[in-house]
Design a protein around this motif. Sequence first.
Motif, PDB file in Angstrom:
ATOM      1  N   LYS A   1      46.404  68.296  27.818  1.00  0.00           N
ATOM      2  CA  LYS A   1      47.022  66.985  28.440  1.00  0.00           C
ATOM      3  C   LYS A   1      47.642  66.096  27.637  1.00  0.00           C
ATOM      4  O   LYS A   1      48.767  65.567  27.982  1.00  0.00           O
ATOM      5  N   ARG A   2      47.013  65.885  26.444  1.00  0.00           N
ATOM      6  CA  ARG A   2      47.860  64.948  25.668  1.00  0.00           C
ATOM      7  C   ARG A   2      49.079  65.424  25.039  1.00  0.00           C
ATOM      8  O   ARG A   2      49.999  64.647  24.759  1.00  0.00           O
ATOM      9  N   ALA A   3      49.345  66.685  24.925  1.00  0.00           N
ATOM     10  CA  ALA A   3      50.887  67.362  24.738  1.00  0.00           C
ATOM     11  C   ALA A   3      51.741  67.261  25.775  1.00  0.00           C
ATOM     12  O   ALA A   3      53.048  67.523  25.572  1.00  0.00           O
ATOM     13  N   GLY A   4      51.167  66.889  26.884  1.00  0.00           N
ATOM     14  CA  GLY A   4      52.161  67.056  28.291  1.00  0.00           C
ATOM     15  C   GLY A   4      52.194  68.200  28.384  1.00  0.00           C
ATOM     16  O   GLY A   4      53.216  68.803  29.529  1.00  0.00           O
ATOM     17  N   HIS A   5      51.352  69.445  28.423  1.00  0.00           N
ATOM     18  CA  HIS A   5      51.569  70.745  28.675  1.00  0.00           C
ATOM     19  C   HIS A   5      50.620  71.343  29.797  1.00  0.00           C
ATOM     20  O   HIS A   5      50.615  72.540  29.865  1.00  0.00           O
ATOM     21  N   LEU A   6      50.070  70.230  30.445  1.00  0.00           N
ATOM     22  CA  LEU A   6      48.970  70.775  31.513  1.00  0.00           C
ATOM     23  C   LEU A   6      49.779  71.002  32.731  1.00  0.00           C
ATOM     24  O   LEU A   6      49.424  70.581  33.766  1.00  0.00           O
TER      25      LEU A   6
ATOM     26  N   TYR B   1      53.406  76.157  31.596  1.00  0.00           N
ATOM     27  CA  TYR B   1      52.934  76.583  30.254  1.00  0.00           C
ATOM     28  C   TYR B   1      51.641  77.670  30.523  1.00  0.00           C
ATOM     29  O   TYR B   1      51.151  78.788  29.840  1.00  0.00           O
ATOM     30  N   LEU B   2      51.047  77.648  31.781  1.00  0.00           N
ATOM     31  CA  LEU B   2      49.772  78.193  31.779  1.00  0.00           C
ATOM     32  C   LEU B   2      49.738  79.441  33.024  1.00  0.00           C
ATOM     33  O   LEU B   2      48.884  79.832  33.476  1.00  0.00           O
ATOM     34  N   ARG B   3      50.979  79.745  33.231  1.00  0.00           N
ATOM     35  CA  ARG B   3      51.483  80.929  34.038  1.00  0.00           C
ATOM     36  C   ARG B   3      50.696  82.134  34.001  1.00  0.00           C
ATOM     37  O   ARG B   3      50.367  82.763  35.106  1.00  0.00           O
ATOM     38  N   SER B   4      50.221  82.724  32.757  1.00  0.00           N
ATOM     39  CA  SER B   4      49.982  83.951  32.448  1.00  0.00           C
ATOM     40  C   SER B   4      48.282  83.981  32.692  1.00  0.00           C
ATOM     41  O   SER B   4      47.884  84.872  32.843  1.00  0.00           O
ATOM     42  N   LEU B   5      47.791  82.647  32.781  1.00  0.00           N
ATOM     43  CA  LEU B   5      46.345  82.770  32.797  1.00  0.00           C
ATOM     44  C   LEU B   5      45.814  83.278  34.105  1.00  0.00           C
ATOM     45  O   LEU B   5      46.228  82.933  35.172  1.00  0.00           O
ATOM     46  N   ARG B   6      44.694  84.120  33.964  1.00  0.00           N
ATOM     47  CA  ARG B   6      43.983  84.513  35.107  1.00  0.00           C
ATOM     48  C   ARG B   6      42.645  83.648  35.104  1.00  0.00           C
ATOM     49  O   ARG B   6      42.020  83.633  36.228  1.00  0.00           O
ATOM     50  N   LEU B   7      41.901  83.702  33.794  1.00  0.00           N
ATOM     51  CA  LEU B   7      40.672  83.233  33.732  1.00  0.00           C
ATOM     52  C   LEU B   7      40.655  82.186  32.504  1.00  0.00           C
ATOM     53  O   LEU B   7      40.990  82.730  31.534  1.00  0.00           O
TER      54      LEU B   7
ATOM     55  N   SER C   1      42.453  68.776  37.201  1.00  0.00           N
ATOM     56  CA  SER C   1      43.598  68.797  36.534  1.00  0.00           C
ATOM     57  C   SER C   1      44.105  70.072  36.056  1.00  0.00           C
ATOM     58  O   SER C   1      45.299  70.612  36.365  1.00  0.00           O
ATOM     59  N   LEU C   2      43.118  71.358  35.798  1.00  0.00           N
ATOM     60  CA  LEU C   2      43.541  72.622  35.622  1.00  0.00           C
ATOM     61  C   LEU C   2      43.811  73.084  36.925  1.00  0.00           C
ATOM     62  O   LEU C   2      44.873  73.870  36.988  1.00  0.00           O
ATOM     63  N   PHE C   3      43.112  72.938  37.998  1.00  0.00           N
ATOM     64  CA  PHE C   3      43.656  73.597  39.309  1.00  0.00           C
ATOM     65  C   PHE C   3      44.693  73.059  39.946  1.00  0.00           C
ATOM     66  O   PHE C   3      45.517  73.265  40.652  1.00  0.00           O
TER      67      PHE C   3
ATOM     68  N   LEU D   1      43.725  79.792  39.664  1.00  0.00           N
ATOM     69  CA  LEU D   1      43.010  80.102  38.540  1.00  0.00           C
ATOM     70  C   LEU D   1      41.493  80.255  38.739  1.00  0.00           C
ATOM     71  O   LEU D   1      40.950  79.577  39.446  1.00  0.00           O
ATOM     72  N   GLN D   2      41.110  81.034  38.010  1.00  0.00           N
ATOM     73  CA  GLN D   2      39.359  81.295  37.950  1.00  0.00           C
ATOM     74  C   GLN D   2      38.968  80.759  36.602  1.00  0.00           C
ATOM     75  O   GLN D   2      39.174  80.733  35.674  1.00  0.00           O
ATOM     76  N   VAL D   3      37.762  79.567  37.046  1.00  0.00           N
ATOM     77  CA  VAL D   3      37.326  78.981  35.763  1.00  0.00           C
ATOM     78  C   VAL D   3      35.498  79.143  35.714  1.00  0.00           C
ATOM     79  O   VAL D   3      34.995  79.171  36.924  1.00  0.00           O
ATOM     80  N   PHE D   4      35.202  79.724  34.471  1.00  0.00           N
ATOM     81  CA  PHE D   4      33.843  79.839  34.448  1.00  0.00           C
ATOM     82  C   PHE D   4      33.399  78.641  33.472  1.00  0.00           C
ATOM     83  O   PHE D   4      33.847  78.013  32.528  1.00  0.00           O
ATOM     84  N   ASN D   5      31.879  77.777  34.168  1.00  0.00           N
ATOM     85  CA  ASN D   5      31.604  76.848  33.256  1.00  0.00           C
ATOM     86  C   ASN D   5      30.144  77.425  33.040  1.00  0.00           C
ATOM     87  O   ASN D   5      29.460  78.097  33.693  1.00  0.00           O
ATOM     88  N   THR D   6      29.836  77.882  31.613  1.00  0.00           N
ATOM     89  CA  THR D   6      28.683  78.735  31.076  1.00  0.00           C
ATOM     90  C   THR D   6      28.013  77.674  30.339  1.00  0.00           C
ATOM     91  O   THR D   6      28.505  76.829  29.870  1.00  0.00           O
TER      92      THR D   6
END
Length: 512
Positions: A269-274, A278-284, A299-301, A307-312
């Motif tokens: 976020k601080r770099a302005g890259h969210l 930049y995140l197109r390749s991410l699955r998880l 902000s991620l969604f 995107l699928q996100v796990f909070n563990t």
Amino acid sequence: MYNASSQLQCAQKWEMEQQVADRRESQDLVDAITQVAREHPRTPAVIQDSNTLTYAELAEHALMIAGAISVGSAKPCPRILLALSASPLAYAAMTGTLLAGGTFCPVDLDGPKARNEAICRLFAPDVVLYDGEIPEFADLAPVSMRMLDVSAVDDCSPGTPSSDRSEVAYVVFTSGTTGEPKGVKIGRREFSYFLHVAQTYFNVGIGERFAQWSPLSHDLGVMDVFMALCHGGALVPLTRADRMRPALAIQRHRIAIWQSVPSARDLMKRAGHLTAEYLRSLRLMSFCGAPLRPHELKSLFAACPDLQVFNTYGATETTGFNTLNDLTKANYDSVCHGTDVSIGDDVPGWTLLLRGGESEDEGEIVLAGDYLSLGYWLDEDKTRTAFRQITTASGTQRCYFTGDLGLRRGGRVFCVGRKDNQVKICGERIELEEVDSALRQLGFDNACTVYHDGELYAFVETTASVEQERIRDLLHQHLSFHAIPKSIRATPVLPRNPNGKLDREALRREIA
């Protein structure tokens, strides 16, 4: 009342438990890697810049290192200190150590020399593996310790997998309360079982790119390595520059699976890259080690709706994660409360208990399950204190007392702080995390409160100026009088430790 969603979740969890129930005596992690090497020899195992190491090449390097370890080794199950940065050679060394039946212990080459010397003294390795340059902390090494340069073992005869296998796969040293590093023993059988459980969630595909963000000296870094390699993933070790600009690294390396502490999102976020660019390749993306916040998920969604996100949630002492929340853009809001995100449901083989609170819905988080660590290295007293037998409805179980405080709201568990972050002012018990949460509710993404000499001091992460009195007045709507910080300081970036967690102790030293 019938709840279709709840019934479906129960059915899915039962099915997953059935999948892993017959695998508690799981395939050994090294056997899993060698099987991938046999079945997919040309698949990339490690991708670093323009260099690619296939699984066949990884297995060959690992066997050579195993042979070099075994030459001149007078005892089975040797202890191996890894003085290596994340690289193909480091992964081959980890695998080679396990092939030789040994136990490895990674150190952080960028860490303080005194800490590495302490780890070397406590672990007392038989062999130190390094790459090209002998590490400076080895000056104090015992004469019996052998130094082995892994970049110069190409002429060694390949070893054969040892039939004598140490019960301990690896030891990772964490910070102890006395300043002396505290070693956690991770069992080989327990780690193998965890890796099988993790795969039921992560579903790492053959050749799928898996980032290694955390240093090898941390448990999350070791998890990254074997979660990828045991299942045919392509491991991508990140440089220090990559870790400071994670979204650029994701874009450049086409990362599909990312695992880290949530502060990596703050760096994006601080770099302005969210952004999707930049995140197109991410699955998880999987987060652990520190609380994940609703605004971070939002902000991620916003950037990646699919995107699928796990909070563990878990601890070094429990080998891996023990609860998991599977989050999507459609469901994440339902598991949030205020500025907190639920840590999720127990994964198969684990039970989360809350003990010592005023009701059964609050107290210290206690974990009972199938892959607890084997305790602390050369410290039976600490082991007896943290790992205890308790009686539950399922019978007597060995459990780990985490020191984290949990609260159950609406059937969901939230981690709300630490027992050791509870302070008392004028007879009133105050949780430092409660003050942090109140500050976040006022609009600060990150806040950290410390206690010194009978007073509370708060730090908020912002580049804007802070009107202390106005904020203190607003805090009175959320907190009792004694929980209002004496001062509230703005800082562009809050300090974090090498794990990426907020460094409360550094702020405490600043106040002192």
